[in-house]
Enzyme design. Structure first.
Site, PDB file in Angstrom:
ATOM      1  N   GLY A 184      65.041  72.271  67.449  1.00  0.00           N
ATOM      2  CA  GLY A 184      65.852  71.080  67.147  1.00  0.00           C
ATOM      3  C   GLY A 184      67.043  70.888  68.083  1.00  0.00           C
ATOM      4  O   GLY A 184      67.593  71.847  68.621  1.00  0.00           O
ATOM      5  N   CYS A 187      70.103  72.591  66.666  1.00  0.00           N
ATOM      6  CA  CYS A 187      69.753  73.861  66.030  1.00  0.00           C
ATOM      7  C   CYS A 187      70.184  75.018  66.925  1.00  0.00           C
ATOM      8  O   CYS A 187      70.011  74.954  68.138  1.00  0.00           O
ATOM      9  CB  CYS A 187      68.242  73.853  65.859  1.00  0.00           C
ATOM     10  SG  CYS A 187      67.580  75.468  65.549  1.00  0.00           S
TER      11      CYS A 187
HETATM   12  P1  5GP Z   1      65.367  67.124  66.578  1.00  0.00           P
HETATM   13  O1  5GP Z   1      64.424  65.996  66.381  1.00  0.00           O
HETATM   14  O2  5GP Z   1      66.799  66.714  66.445  1.00  0.00           O
HETATM   15  O3  5GP Z   1      65.111  67.894  67.846  1.00  0.00           O
HETATM   16  O4  5GP Z   1      65.056  68.183  65.423  1.00  0.00           O
HETATM   17  C1  5GP Z   1      65.196  67.834  64.068  1.00  0.00           C
HETATM   18  C2  5GP Z   1      64.878  69.036  63.216  1.00  0.00           C
HETATM   19  O5  5GP Z   1      65.804  70.106  63.453  1.00  0.00           O
HETATM   20  C3  5GP Z   1      65.035  68.802  61.733  1.00  0.00           C
HETATM   21  O6  5GP Z   1      63.991  68.050  61.178  1.00  0.00           O
HETATM   22  C4  5GP Z   1      65.122  70.219  61.186  1.00  0.00           C
HETATM   23  O7  5GP Z   1      63.853  70.825  61.022  1.00  0.00           O
HETATM   24  C5  5GP Z   1      65.831  70.949  62.310  1.00  0.00           C
HETATM   25  N1  5GP Z   1      67.255  71.185  61.943  1.00  0.00           N
HETATM   26  C6  5GP Z   1      68.145  70.316  61.463  1.00  0.00           C
HETATM   27  N2  5GP Z   1      69.350  70.900  61.261  1.00  0.00           N
HETATM   28  C7  5GP Z   1      69.209  72.190  61.619  1.00  0.00           C
HETATM   29  C8  5GP Z   1      70.087  73.311  61.624  1.00  0.00           C
HETATM   30  O8  5GP Z   1      71.262  73.247  61.295  1.00  0.00           O
HETATM   31  N3  5GP Z   1      69.539  74.486  62.028  1.00  0.00           N
HETATM   32  C9  5GP Z   1      68.243  74.600  62.403  1.00  0.00           C
HETATM   33  N4  5GP Z   1      67.780  75.790  62.760  1.00  0.00           N
HETATM   34  N5  5GP Z   1      67.395  73.556  62.449  1.00  0.00           N
HETATM   35  C10 5GP Z   1      67.865  72.366  62.051  1.00  0.00           C
END
Ligand code: 5GP
Length: 367
Positions: A184, A187
């Site tokens: 993410g 993340c």
């Molecule tokens: P993106 O589309 O922004 O790359 O990823 C979104 C995903 O990141 C979310 O659906 C969720 O699974 C993950 N995510 C969201 N917040 C967090 C966080 O605080 N920690 C982690 N490890 N993953 C997150």
């Protein structure tokens, strides 16, 4: 101790090979897919893109914008039960059903209570069960409990990154397994714990395993541009969940801020006076659901035993989300014509990938 020698790839490590095809234009392809599930007896016709159940993207406003384009939204779990029910009633009048809306939940007893209260209204039957570590026995137990109580519900649950766990979850009642640990945009799990797996390889292995037992997967996290969404579908994802790509818009949650910058130019006021030219720019906060900021905001502070595995960023405000959604759908349609896939479902079988060292020319920046 063991080391897997196979190279593990991310979306940026591959590109799709174009193919000769009979598809003349983007209008020859169909991005709507008829989804049939292992456990849930309903059929849903939509494009499998889901707005993430993050506080900043799983909003009622985002749900409305997504549904207009036949896309899904997983409503975040921090709304009150009454607010969710009020929204679902209104949404059903507007869109005829709530079949493109997931409600989200953790795996505590309180979460279970909340899910039951919402499902008992019969307004919605799509549930997103979300835990950071899908290998925990709490997830499997919770899945079994929900499946027994709600045999016809559509259950999306995760997150995991290996085929064996996808199979376990599906055989215990999950329709769609959410895959991705650490890809993410906000993340920091990989930095903090050293755990994770590159998302492209995760999708390939998990899709194969899930499809083998009649289930599906949702690739969650790591898409930065429409091309990544295409690669994900081509790798076998049935659904793709997006956070960062949908953040910073009018429909996204998160606090707005205004900052004033010097432009570097000077405004002449009269013969004797001048001033530095200033410009105002608007920003919207976007943060990981386990970031210290989110834990302060939604859980009353960062617990001592819990690490912050997410970060807070401020994104330039991007206006309404519709143009972004249309750009993503346009990208998928165009990809389908390049690889000769008439239907969304056909994308994996029409795909050949190149492993690449470099995919973008960044001489004039990354845009
Ligand atoms: P993106 O589309 O922004 O790359 O990823 C979104 C995903 O990141 C979310 O659906 C969720 O699974 C993950 N995510 C969201 N917040 C967090 C966080 O605080 N920690 C982690 N490890 N993953 C997150």
């Amino acid at each position: 101790m063991r080391i897997y020698d196979d190279v593990q790839l991310d979306y940026c490590d591959v590109l799709l090979r174009p193919k000769r095809s009979a598809l003349a234009s983007r209008s020859d392809v169909d991005v709507l897919r008829e989804y049939n599930f292992k456990w849930c007896p309903r059929t849903i016709k939509a494009t499998g893109i889901i707005a993430s159940n993050m506080f900043t993207t799983g909003t009622f406003e985002m749900a409305r914008a997504m549904q207009k384009e036949h896309l899904f939204c997983a409503i975040h779990k921090h709304y009150k039960v009454e607010e969710v029910i009020r929204f679902l009633r209104k949404n059903k009048k507007e869109f005829g059903s709530n079949e493109l809306v997931f409600i989200s939940t953790g795996v505590s007893d309180m979460d279970y209570e909340k899910v039951n209260q919402i499902l008992q209204t019969k307004l919605v039957a799509n549930i997103c069960i979300d835990v950071a570590n899908g290998y925990s026995p709490y997830l499997l137990n919770f899945v079994r409990k929900v499946r027994t109580a709600w045999p016809k519900a559509l259950i999306l649950a995760g997150n995991v990154v290996t085929g064996d766990m996808c199979e376990d979850l599906i055989l215990n009642g999950v329709d769609i397994v959410k895959v991705g640990i650490g890809p993410g945009s906000v993340c920091t799990t990989r930095k903090l714990t050293g755990v994770g797996r590159p998302q492209f390889s995760t999708v390939i292995e998990c899709a194969d395993a899930a499809h083998g037992v009649g289930g599906m997967i949702c690739a969650d996290g790591g898409c930065t541009v429409p091309g990544d969404v295409c690669k994900s579908f081509c790798a076998g994802a049935d659904f793709v969940m997006l956070g960062g790509m949908l953040a910073g818009h009018a429909e996204s949650g998160g606090e707005m801020t205004t900052k004033i910058f010097q432009t570097g130019e000077v405004n002449i006021i009269d013969d004797k006076h001048c001033e530095l030219a200033l410009v105002e720019k608007q920003y919207k906060k976007f943060y990981g659901m386990s970031s210290a900021y989110a834990q302060e905001r939604h859980y009353g502070g960062l617990k001592k035993y819990r690490a912050s595995e997410g970060k807070l960023v401020e994104l330039p405000f991007r206006g309404p989300v519709e143009p972004t959604l249309l750009a993503i759908l346009g990208g998928i349609r165009s990809c389908m014509t390049y690889i000769g896939a008439k239907r969304l479902k056909d994308m994996p079988k029409c795909s050949t990938f190149y492993r690449v060292n470099r995919q973008l020319n960044t001489i004039f920046g990354n845009e």
